[in-house]
Design an enzyme around this catalytic site. Structure first.
Site, PDB file in Angstrom:
ATOM      1  CB  CYS A 136      -1.014  -0.004   1.142  1.00 44.42           C
ATOM      2  SG  CYS A 136      -0.449  -0.652   2.703  1.00 44.42           S
ATOM      3  CD  GLN A 194      -0.340  -9.317   0.366  1.00 50.19           C
ATOM      4  OE1 GLN A 194      -1.433  -9.198   0.920  1.00 50.19           O
ATOM      5  NE2 GLN A 194       0.656  -8.481   0.581  1.00 50.19           N
ATOM      6  CE  LYS A 238      -8.129  -8.411   9.950  1.00 45.12           C
ATOM      7  NZ  LYS A 238      -6.970  -9.269   9.691  1.00 45.12           N
ATOM      8  NE  ARG A 286       3.309  -9.545   4.818  1.00 44.05           N
ATOM      9  CZ  ARG A 286       1.982  -9.513   4.688  1.00 44.05           C
ATOM     10  NH1 ARG A 286       1.243 -10.421   5.325  1.00 44.05           N
ATOM     11  NH2 ARG A 286       1.396  -8.593   3.944  1.00 44.05           N
ATOM     12  CG  HIS A 344      -5.844  -1.315   2.395  1.00 39.96           C
ATOM     13  ND1 HIS A 344      -4.512  -0.996   2.273  1.00 39.96           N
ATOM     14  CD2 HIS A 344      -6.400  -0.292   3.103  1.00 39.96           C
ATOM     15  CE1 HIS A 344      -4.263   0.151   2.865  1.00 39.96           C
ATOM     16  NE2 HIS A 344      -5.408   0.598   3.383  1.00 39.96           N
ATOM     17  CG  HIS A 356      -4.061  -0.527  -2.216  1.00 40.21           C
ATOM     18  ND1 HIS A 356      -3.008  -1.343  -2.610  1.00 40.21           N
ATOM     19  CD2 HIS A 356      -4.169  -0.666  -0.874  1.00 40.21           C
ATOM     20  CE1 HIS A 356      -2.502  -1.934  -1.542  1.00 40.21           C
ATOM     21  NE2 HIS A 356      -3.179  -1.543  -0.486  1.00 40.21           N
ATOM     22  CG  ASP A 410      -2.156  -5.706  -2.046  1.00 36.14           C
ATOM     23  OD1 ASP A 410      -3.295  -5.733  -1.551  1.00 36.14           O
ATOM     24  OD2 ASP A 410      -1.176  -5.204  -1.481  1.00 36.14           O
TER      25      ASP A 410
END
Length: 612
Positions: A305, A352, A440, A334, A486, A356, A354
């Site tokens: 992000c 991911q 979330k 990670r 997100h 946004h 991902d």
């Protein structure tokens, strides 16, 4: 017909299975102390389908898996004595006195006292010689146990069905999950209201073993791990890469249809970016910074992000440019604890899907509805069912853990609840589980075995737009603050792939299978015809292999079956004359059907295109 005492017990236990499981955790600790009186106790929480308890055993004592039935026997004896559970509040000083020989309990007392939490102790059975000020802690008789505990127990062990639990296995666990702390032995257990539920679950576990993605990954040649590359860093073999790319191609196509713009961002960023986002200092899975020769400190990105916000800021935006939807199939890194790594389910390098969404506030509802609609389509394609939603909110008692004030959090949480209601799936609120920048939605699904998996995450964020000064020019010509959504439909693609492997037991549908058809010639006489069929499949875009006639026909067919190939095509002289193939379609019983090659090609192509 009168109900048996065990059936009555099961009914009572089923009224609050978590209380039964928590109570059994205490009985387990009591049984361990009876066998090893000098054992130090950790914690014993309820988990899905059971509980565990952590122990530090004396140096002269060793617990082995073979001892678990003996501990079970002791637990059943205690349960059958109809021991009462009773709790009371104590001060920190009293608790330290009671647990003076239990260092991990004292550690918890210190933490709870610092946070201002109420301390409670729970007794199982009646304490012998119970007098004011007693500091005795050890299991003084075979029917008394004391623990530091917040509660949630049965009133009496008569409510526990002694035939409906089982100690399953041992594992290592660091105290508080920190590798710098002592390593404890964790005993895992299953517990249900009835013996039938336990037996059914044990059968489910046996089936799950057959579907273990780590075992199938090796058997089917999908992925591997290398000690010289590093733990938690999966390497995808050619067949595994085909599946991984198939999943990513599918989700990418769906997102492009919904006007997502795909981007690419680097795997590194200056430390400042994650200081600004708040991750550095609040997110404990970030890897250490790297110092360059010119003095810059770079971090490997754990999420995307902050990078994506810089893409938004690259050009001015007006209200007409929103919603601004960007997507990236990005690999992040990670620093997961080594003890928590688990095949593809928990890795250190994860990709991911991902996205946004930077949106006007009046667009939030429509955007979340669109995301949830996309989610449903994906789940139905893979055959997942029984969706339900968990909405993670902030803990208003610990506001310092989060960005933003109460109004921002209330507005965001209300929006997610409203979206879940519109989607129509059951939902529940989980307080205190939100990310530090916003609440979330987590969506859970059931797989082919009825197991529950958390997949999609949707977070509504009013805080990061403030941190990064995101704005657009409103209809009134003034700078206006947007919101950020997100969303990751698959979440970690690696984890999703592990789930898919187990969901299909490695028998992937034709559109996803790394090898969709194998051509098996009966012998060398029909080798030329077999290769002609093989070339026709390849030309049609079907992933096919050719089983050279160097081994027996039976062995080559068995090899293809072991690889769970959807279509095995046997060709002999009869098939050559008829310009056909003998089709063995995968299923409980492979059906042998003779088919003209073009007809078969069209059938497989239809399955691929329609993803059925």
């Amino acid at each position: 017909m009168a109900k048996s005492s065990k059936e009555q017990s099961a009914k009572s236990a089923g009224s609050d299975i978590d209380a039964v499981r928590h109570s059994l955790a205490h009985l387990l600790a009591a049984a361990v102390l009876e066998k090893f009186p000098k054992t130090k106790l950790g914690i014993g929480p309820v988990i899905e389908n059971g509980f565990y308890y952590d122990f530090q055993f004396p140096r002269d004592a060793t617990l082995t898996p073979e001892m678990l039935p003996e501990l079970e026997k002791t637990m059943r004896r205690l349960a059958n004595q109809h021991l009462p559970f009773s709790g009371k509040k104590v001060t920190a000083a009293e608790a330290k006195k009671l647990f003076k020989d239990q260092p991990f309990k004292v550690d918890l007392v210190n933490e709870y006292a610092k946070d201002g939490k109420t301390l409670t102790i729970y007794e199982t059975g009646s304490a012998p010689n119970k007098t004011k000020g007693t500091t005795n802690y050890q299991l003084q008789t075979t029917n008394y146990f004391l623990d530091l505990c917040k509660g949630g127990h049965v009133k009496n062990t008569s409510e526990i069905n002694p035939e409906a639990f089982k100690l399953t296995h041992l594992a290592g666990a660091y105290w508080r999950g920190n590798e710098k702390n002592p390593q404890l032995v964790r005993i895992y257990a299953l517990a249900f209201a009835t013996k039938k539920e336990l037996d059914d679950h044990l059968k489910l576990l046996e089936e799950a073993k057959k579907r273990d993605h780590k075992v199938l990954g090796k058997q089917l040649g999908l992925f591997t791990f290398s000690p010289i590359v590093g733990s938690g860093l999966p390497l995808y073999l050619p067949k595994g890469a085909v599946i991984r790319e198939g999943i990513l191609d599918y989700i990418t196509k769906l997102k492009r249809q919904r006007n997502y713009q795909f981007v690419w961002t680097p795997h590194l960023a200056k430390e400042e970016l994650y200081i600004k986002s708040g991750h550095l200092g609040k997110y404990d899975a970030m890897l250490p910074a790297i110092r360059t020769d010119d003095g810059e400190r770079l971090v490997i990105k754990p999420m995307n992000c902050p990078h994506h916000f810089q893409l938004y800021l690259a050009e001015p935006k007006s209200y007409r440019d929103l919603p601004f939807r960007i997507a990236e199939n990005a690999t992040d890194y990670r620093n997961e604890k080594s003890g928590e790594l688990n095949g593809l389910f928990r890795v250190r390098s994860l990709t991911q899907d991902d996205t946004h969404h930077i949106v006007r506030h009046d667009q939030i509802a429509n955007e979340i509805d669109m995301i949830l609609g996309l989610t449903r389509e994906v789940y139905e394609t893979f055959g997942f069912k029984n969706f339900h939603v968990e909405i993670s909110t902030w803990d208003p008692k610990l506001p310092k853990k989060y960005f933003g004030g109460p109004k921002l959090w209330k507005d965001a949480q209300d929006a997610l609840v409203a979206a879940a209601k519109r989607w129509g799936a059951p939902y529940k609120i989980v307080e205190g589980e939100a990310a530090f920048y916003g609440p979330k939605i987590d969506i859970r699904v059931e797989d082919a075995l009825g197991r529950n998996w958390q997949l999609t995450t949707v977070q509504l964020d009013y805080n990061q737009p403030e941190n990064f000064d995101l704005s657009y020019t409103g209809e009134d010509g003034k700078p206006t603050r947007p919101a950020v959504i997100h969303a990751a439909i698959l979440g970690s693609v690696d984890r999703f792939m592990g789930i898919v492997i187990e969901h299909f037991a490695g028998a992937f549908p034709a559109w996803l299978a790394p090898v969709q058809a194998v051509v098996v010639p009966v012998g060398e006489k029909v080798d030329a015809y077999g290769k002609k069929v093989f070339r026709e499949l390849i030309a049609a875009g079907i992933r096919a292999e050719y089983a050279e006639p160097t081994e027996t026909l039976g062995k080559r067919i068995r090899n293809a079956e072991m690889q769970k190939v959807p279509y095995i095509l046997v060709v002999g002289e009869k098939e050559e004359q008829a310009k056909s193939v003998n089709v063995r379609e995968r299923g409980e019983e492979r059906k042998n059907t003779e088919m003209k090659t073009p007809v078969l090609v069209e059938k497989i192509r239809k399955e691929i295109v329609e993803r059925i």
